[in-house]
Scaffold this motif. Structure first.
Motif, PDB file in Angstrom:
ATOM      1  N   TYR A  57      32.025  15.297  27.580  1.00 38.91           N
ATOM      2  CA  TYR A  57      31.526  16.534  28.160  1.00 38.91           C
ATOM      3  C   TYR A  57      32.470  17.660  27.760  1.00 38.91           C
ATOM      4  CZ  TYR A  57      29.004  13.163  30.993  1.00 38.91           C
ATOM      5  OH  TYR A  57      28.221  12.113  31.406  1.00 38.91           O
ATOM      6  N   LYS A  58      31.906  18.807  27.382  1.00 41.53           N
ATOM      7  CA  LYS A  58      32.706  19.939  26.956  1.00 41.53           C
ATOM      8  C   LYS A  58      32.568  21.076  27.961  1.00 41.53           C
ATOM      9  CE  LYS A  58      31.851  21.537  22.795  1.00 41.53           C
ATOM     10  NZ  LYS A  58      31.880  22.038  21.418  1.00 41.53           N
ATOM     11  N   PHE A  59      33.711  21.699  28.287  1.00 41.76           N
ATOM     12  CA  PHE A  59      33.764  22.797  29.244  1.00 41.76           C
ATOM     13  C   PHE A  59      34.633  23.907  28.683  1.00 41.76           C
ATOM     14  CE2 PHE A  59      33.951  18.795  31.709  1.00 41.76           C
ATOM     15  CZ  PHE A  59      32.749  18.863  32.357  1.00 41.76           C
ATOM     16  N   TYR A  60      34.550  25.069  29.317  1.00 45.01           N
ATOM     17  CA  TYR A  60      35.524  26.121  29.075  1.00 45.01           C
ATOM     18  C   TYR A  60      36.654  25.901  30.069  1.00 45.01           C
ATOM     19  CZ  TYR A  60      32.265  28.385  26.008  1.00 45.01           C
ATOM     20  OH  TYR A  60      31.428  28.658  24.962  1.00 45.01           O
ATOM     21  N   PHE A  61      37.871  25.764  29.559  1.00 42.75           N
ATOM     22  CA  PHE A  61      38.995  25.373  30.410  1.00 42.75           C
ATOM     23  C   PHE A  61      39.230  26.333  31.569  1.00 42.75           C
ATOM     24  CE2 PHE A  61      43.385  25.373  31.747  1.00 42.75           C
ATOM     25  CZ  PHE A  61      43.516  24.054  32.136  1.00 42.75           C
ATOM     26  N   ASP A  62      39.060  27.632  31.357  1.00 43.08           N
ATOM     27  CA  ASP A  62      39.376  28.569  32.440  1.00 43.08           C
ATOM     28  C   ASP A  62      38.385  28.515  33.599  1.00 43.08           C
ATOM     29  OD1 ASP A  62      37.305  29.908  31.150  1.00 43.08           O
ATOM     30  OD2 ASP A  62      38.345  31.833  31.067  1.00 43.08           O
ATOM     31  N   THR A  63      37.331  27.700  33.493  1.00 39.78           N
ATOM     32  CA  THR A  63      36.394  27.532  34.609  1.00 39.78           C
ATOM     33  C   THR A  63      36.639  26.234  35.382  1.00 39.78           C
ATOM     34  OG1 THR A  63      34.668  26.361  33.364  1.00 39.78           O
ATOM     35  CG2 THR A  63      34.611  28.778  33.324  1.00 39.78           C
ATOM     36  N   VAL A  64      37.603  25.436  34.948  1.00 44.26           N
ATOM     37  CA  VAL A  64      37.858  24.127  35.550  1.00 44.26           C
ATOM     38  C   VAL A  64      38.664  24.267  36.837  1.00 44.26           C
ATOM     39  CG1 VAL A  64      39.042  21.911  35.211  1.00 44.26           C
ATOM     40  CG2 VAL A  64      37.786  22.950  33.336  1.00 44.26           C
ATOM     41  N   TYR A  65      38.253  23.530  37.851  1.00 46.04           N
ATOM     42  CA  TYR A  65      39.035  23.435  39.080  1.00 46.04           C
ATOM     43  C   TYR A  65      38.799  22.069  39.713  1.00 46.04           C
ATOM     44  CZ  TYR A  65      34.728  24.531  41.677  1.00 46.04           C
ATOM     45  OH  TYR A  65      33.462  24.518  42.186  1.00 46.04           O
ATOM     46  N   LEU A  66      39.660  21.724  40.670  1.00 46.67           N
ATOM     47  CA  LEU A  66      39.565  20.441  41.365  1.00 46.67           C
ATOM     48  C   LEU A  66      39.071  20.648  42.782  1.00 46.67           C
ATOM     49  CD1 LEU A  66      42.960  18.873  40.282  1.00 46.67           C
ATOM     50  CD2 LEU A  66      40.703  18.395  39.345  1.00 46.67           C
ATOM     51  N   GLU A  67      38.222  19.745  43.211  1.00 46.73           N
ATOM     52  CA  GLU A  67      37.786  19.718  44.602  1.00 46.73           C
ATOM     53  C   GLU A  67      37.874  18.277  45.059  1.00 46.73           C
ATOM     54  OE1 GLU A  67      33.611  20.397  46.605  1.00 46.73           O
ATOM     55  OE2 GLU A  67      34.529  22.315  46.027  1.00 46.73           O
ATOM     56  N   ASN A  68      38.820  18.014  45.955  1.00 50.72           N
ATOM     57  CA  ASN A  68      39.127  16.655  46.405  1.00 50.72           C
ATOM     58  C   ASN A  68      39.471  15.798  45.193  1.00 50.72           C
ATOM     59  OD1 ASN A  68      38.648  17.397  49.109  1.00 50.72           O
ATOM     60  ND2 ASN A  68      36.469  17.066  48.824  1.00 50.72           N
ATOM     61  N   ASP A  69      38.679  14.804  44.880  1.00 50.28           N
ATOM     62  CA  ASP A  69      38.960  13.923  43.731  1.00 50.28           C
ATOM     63  C   ASP A  69      37.954  14.140  42.607  1.00 50.28           C
ATOM     64  OD1 ASP A  69      36.767  12.908  45.024  1.00 50.28           O
ATOM     65  OD2 ASP A  69      37.406  10.830  44.910  1.00 50.28           O
ATOM     66  N   THR A  70      37.430  15.367  42.494  1.00 50.57           N
ATOM     67  CA  THR A  70      36.398  15.674  41.508  1.00 50.57           C
ATOM     68  C   THR A  70      36.781  16.896  40.675  1.00 50.57           C
ATOM     69  OG1 THR A  70      34.729  14.828  43.037  1.00 50.57           O
ATOM     70  CG2 THR A  70      33.940  16.190  41.237  1.00 50.57           C
TER      71      THR A  70
END
Length: 113
Positions: free
Chosen positions: A63-76
């Motif tokens: 899966y490809k994402f833009y890194f600056d949109t990545v965040y963590l929520e609990n274990d996801t």
């Protein structure tokens, strides 16, 4: 990355390389990443709107994402897959990730603010 949560996202505005307008979205506050380059050496990569993140799932899918949109929520891990179409997000449980790769995708995105 642990501190990148939905609550710590900041508003970002970038140029739209397809038109003369701009695009707005919430971005994480990560300034730079410590990465291992192709030669196996530790180095830094400055975060920008053109940094892409490729996540390999245990089933082999990537899966490809833009890194600056990545965040963590609990274990996801949560992230956006598109700058142009809102709502194309993906959620991946951390325990199902085999590998994470980052690269500068060379796209002409630049922060406006």
């Amino acid at each position: 990355m642990v501190d990148a949560t939905e609550e710590t996202m900041r508003p970002a505005e970038i140029n739209n390389p397809l038109t003369y307008g701009s695009l707005s979205y919430p971005a994480n506050n990560i300034d730079r990443l410590i990465v291992i380059n192709k030669d196996g050496k530790r180095t830094y990569l400055t975060n920008s709107p053109s940094i892409e993140m490729r996540v390999t799932h245990v089933n082999g899918k990537r899966y490809k994402f833009y890194f600056d949109t990545v965040y963590l929520e609990n274990d996801t891990l949560k992230a956006e897959r598109s700058r142009f179409i809102a709502g194309l997000s993906r959620q991946i449980p951390l325990d199902s990730i085999v590998k994470i790769e980052v690269q500068d995708g060379g796209k002409k995105f630049k922060y406006q603010n």
